[in-house]
Design an enzyme around this catalytic site. Structure first.
Site, short mmCIF file in Angstrom:
data_model
loop_
_atom_site.label_atom_id
_atom_site.label_comp_id
_atom_site.label_asym_id
_atom_site.label_seq_id
_atom_site.Cartn_x
_atom_site.Cartn_y
_atom_site.Cartn_z
CG HIS A 49 -6.18 -0.47 5.69
ND1 HIS A 49 -7.24 -0.74 6.52
CD2 HIS A 49 -5.09 -1.01 6.28
CE1 HIS A 49 -6.80 -1.44 7.56
NE2 HIS A 49 -5.50 -1.62 7.44
CE1 TYR B 39 -5.10 -4.80 14.02
CE2 TYR B 39 -3.60 -5.59 12.31
CZ TYR B 39 -4.88 -5.47 12.82
OH TYR B 39 -5.94 -6.03 12.15
CE LYS C 291 -6.12 -8.54 14.26
NZ LYS C 291 -7.49 -9.05 14.41
CB SER D 140 -3.25 -8.68 9.98
OG SER D 140 -2.57 -7.74 9.19
CB SER D 141 -0.31 -10.22 5.41
OG SER D 141 -0.60 -8.89 5.08
CB CYS D 142 1.08 -6.38 9.39
SG CYS D 142 -0.07 -6.43 10.76
O1 GFB Z 1 -2.90 0.44 3.47
P1 GFB Z 1 -1.75 0.85 4.31
O2 GFB Z 1 -2.00 1.87 5.34
O3 GFB Z 1 -1.23 -0.48 4.93
O4 GFB Z 1 -0.58 1.44 3.36
P2 GFB Z 1 0.06 -1.32 5.25
C1 GFB Z 1 -0.06 0.74 2.27
C2 GFB Z 1 0.92 1.61 1.51
O5 GFB Z 1 0.19 2.66 0.87
C3 GFB Z 1 2.00 2.28 2.33
C4 GFB Z 1 0.84 3.90 1.06
O6 GFB Z 1 3.22 2.24 1.63
C5 GFB Z 1 1.50 3.74 2.43
O7 GFB Z 1 2.54 4.69 2.59
N1 GFB Z 1 -0.11 5.01 0.98
C6 GFB Z 1 -0.11 5.99 0.06
C7 GFB Z 1 -1.14 5.26 1.82
N2 GFB Z 1 -1.06 6.90 0.29
C8 GFB Z 1 -1.73 6.45 1.38
C9 GFB Z 1 -2.85 6.97 2.11
O8 GFB Z 1 -3.41 8.02 1.83
N3 GFB Z 1 -3.27 6.25 3.19
C10 GFB Z 1 -2.67 5.06 3.55
N4 GFB Z 1 -3.14 4.39 4.59
N5 GFB Z 1 -1.59 4.58 2.89
C11 GFB Z 1 -1.30 -1.74 7.42
C12 GFB Z 1 -0.91 -2.05 8.83
O9 GFB Z 1 -0.12 -1.65 6.76
O10 GFB Z 1 -2.04 -2.76 6.78
C13 GFB Z 1 -1.94 -2.75 9.59
O11 GFB Z 1 -0.42 -0.87 9.43
C14 GFB Z 1 -2.63 -3.86 8.84
O12 GFB Z 1 -1.41 -3.22 10.77
C15 GFB Z 1 -3.01 -3.47 7.45
O13 GFB Z 1 -1.86 -5.01 8.81
C16 GFB Z 1 -3.51 -4.61 6.60
O14 GFB Z 1 -0.02 -2.56 4.42
O15 GFB Z 1 1.33 -0.56 5.13
#
Ligand code: GFB
Length: 316
Positions: free
Chosen positions: A183, A137, A141, A108-110
């Site tokens: 996500h 996480y 990975k 994962s890119s994280c």
């Molecule tokens: O998709 P997301 O949870 O993944 O969030 P990450 C990406 C961005 O979207 C963040 C915003 O800046 C969130 O604050 N966002 C806005 C939201 N509204 C929402 C919402 O309703 N739900 C969610 N989920 N986000 C994850 C990692 O990070 O990505 C994992 O925590 C994994 O480990 C995955 O690598 C691919 O890119 O921030």
């Protein structure tokens, strides 16, 4: 990888595993193996060992994982590190013991340090601090990638049989649409649909809307993954170099969360206001990966981002 070879997909029901299944079928692979959680618990070493002993797959796609969005990572760090370590340890070791010819692990890119904002190269791994919101996480990975690497070095005479891909943020069919733990793409699709249906006056989006993410339709990532595993050990080594066993899979383009919201507003016909709720975290500001090596994989991205976002919205 021959069309009649037995190929095991661990995690075939998830976003990425189901895309691998579709892609393998489309390409003509005939002998695809998968199991239900009910029959084989991948967190149980004995069950995984027995499964491999009985079925003897020749190739493995390791897509099984405990995954989720930013909030799921923050709320359940123990589950994210423990379950992922268990599943990947069980599967990678069973693959080694049962003479699996090639295995592809999903990263994962994280996993990359948070201070690289763009052009993150494979060689940047472990050169800085991880993002707090997904550290646990990411560590699982990274351990998976290095587990694969260690088997190549110790047991396979340095041949890169066990490889990893580092995909960017994925979306597509069979995504998790949980309102809190999904996500961002799945979360926003579900929220816009619901807000239109209920004629809501406003929609709340987490964070500032400024972070940027590189999104890829799951079928494109699966296409790349299959082609990476089809490469001979020599060809894969030529691609990534002697010291690496993983390769980035991205598009080279990212979009702000605000841009995604504006697009969803347009296609959904939502008439209300978009409110950014700063009580929620932004996570990484940006994490755009280098596609220098990705471009050398024999595959092409077929799905334009906004078209596939619209398709996913309409199919939800
Ligand atoms: O998709 P997301 O949870 O993944 O969030 P990450 C990406 C961005 O979207 C963040 C915003 O800046 C969130 O604050 N966002 C806005 C939201 N509204 C929402 C919402 O309703 N739900 C969610 N989920 N986000 C994850 C990692 O990070 O990505 C994992 O925590 C994994 O480990 C995955 O690598 C691919 O890119 O921030």
């Amino acid at each position: 990888m021959k069309f009649k070879d037995k190929i095991f997909i661990a995690g075939h029901k998830g976003l990425f595993g189901s895309a691998i299944l579709r892609t393998l079928k489309k390409k003509g692979f005939k002998n695809i193996l998968f199991v239900d959680k009910k029959n084989v618990n991948l967190e149980n070493q004995k069950q995984v060992d027995n499964f491999f002993k009985k079925n003897k797959p020749k190739h493995v796609f390791l897509a099984a994982a405990k995954a989720g969005g930013i909030l799921a990572n923050m709320k359940k760090p123990a589950e994210f590190i423990y379950k992922n370590l268990l599943m990947q340890n069980n599967i990678i070791h069973a693959a080694y013991k049962n003479k699996v010819e090639k295995l592809l692990f999903l990263g994962s890119s994280c996993i990359y340090p948070k201070h690289f904002l763009n052009d993150i190269k494979e060689t940047d791994l472990l050169s800085g601090h991880l993002e707090e919101t997904n550290k646990h996480y990411a560590i699982a990975k990274i351990a998976g990638i290095y587990l694969c690497d260690s088997y190549n070095r110790q047991y396979f005479n340095e041949q890169k049989k066990f490889r990893a891909i580092i995909p960017t943020n994925l979306f597509g069919p069979n995504d998790n649409y949980h309102p809190l733990y999904s996500h961002v793409i799945a979360a926003l699709i579900a929220r816009f649909k619901q807000s239109v249906r209920l004629k809501k006056k406003e929609i709340r989006v987490w964070g500032t809307g400024r972070p940027k993410r590189e999104f890829m339709f799951s079928d494109d990532a699966a296409e790349a993954a299959v082609e990476v595993l089809r490469l001979t050990n020599k060809k894969f080594e030529k691609l990534v170099g002697k010291n690496l066993n993983y390769i980035n899979i991205g598009t080279g383009k990212d979009y702000s969360i605000n841009q995604i919201c504006l697009y969803l507003k347009k296609i959904s016909g939502f008439k209300g206001k978009i409110i950014f709720d700063k009580k929620y975290p932004d996570g990484m500001y940006r994490k755009l990966m280098s596609t220098k090596l990705t471009k050398k994989i024999p595959f092409k991205i077929k799905n334009n981002f906004f078209d596939s976002l619209k398709k996913t919205y309409l199919e939800y």
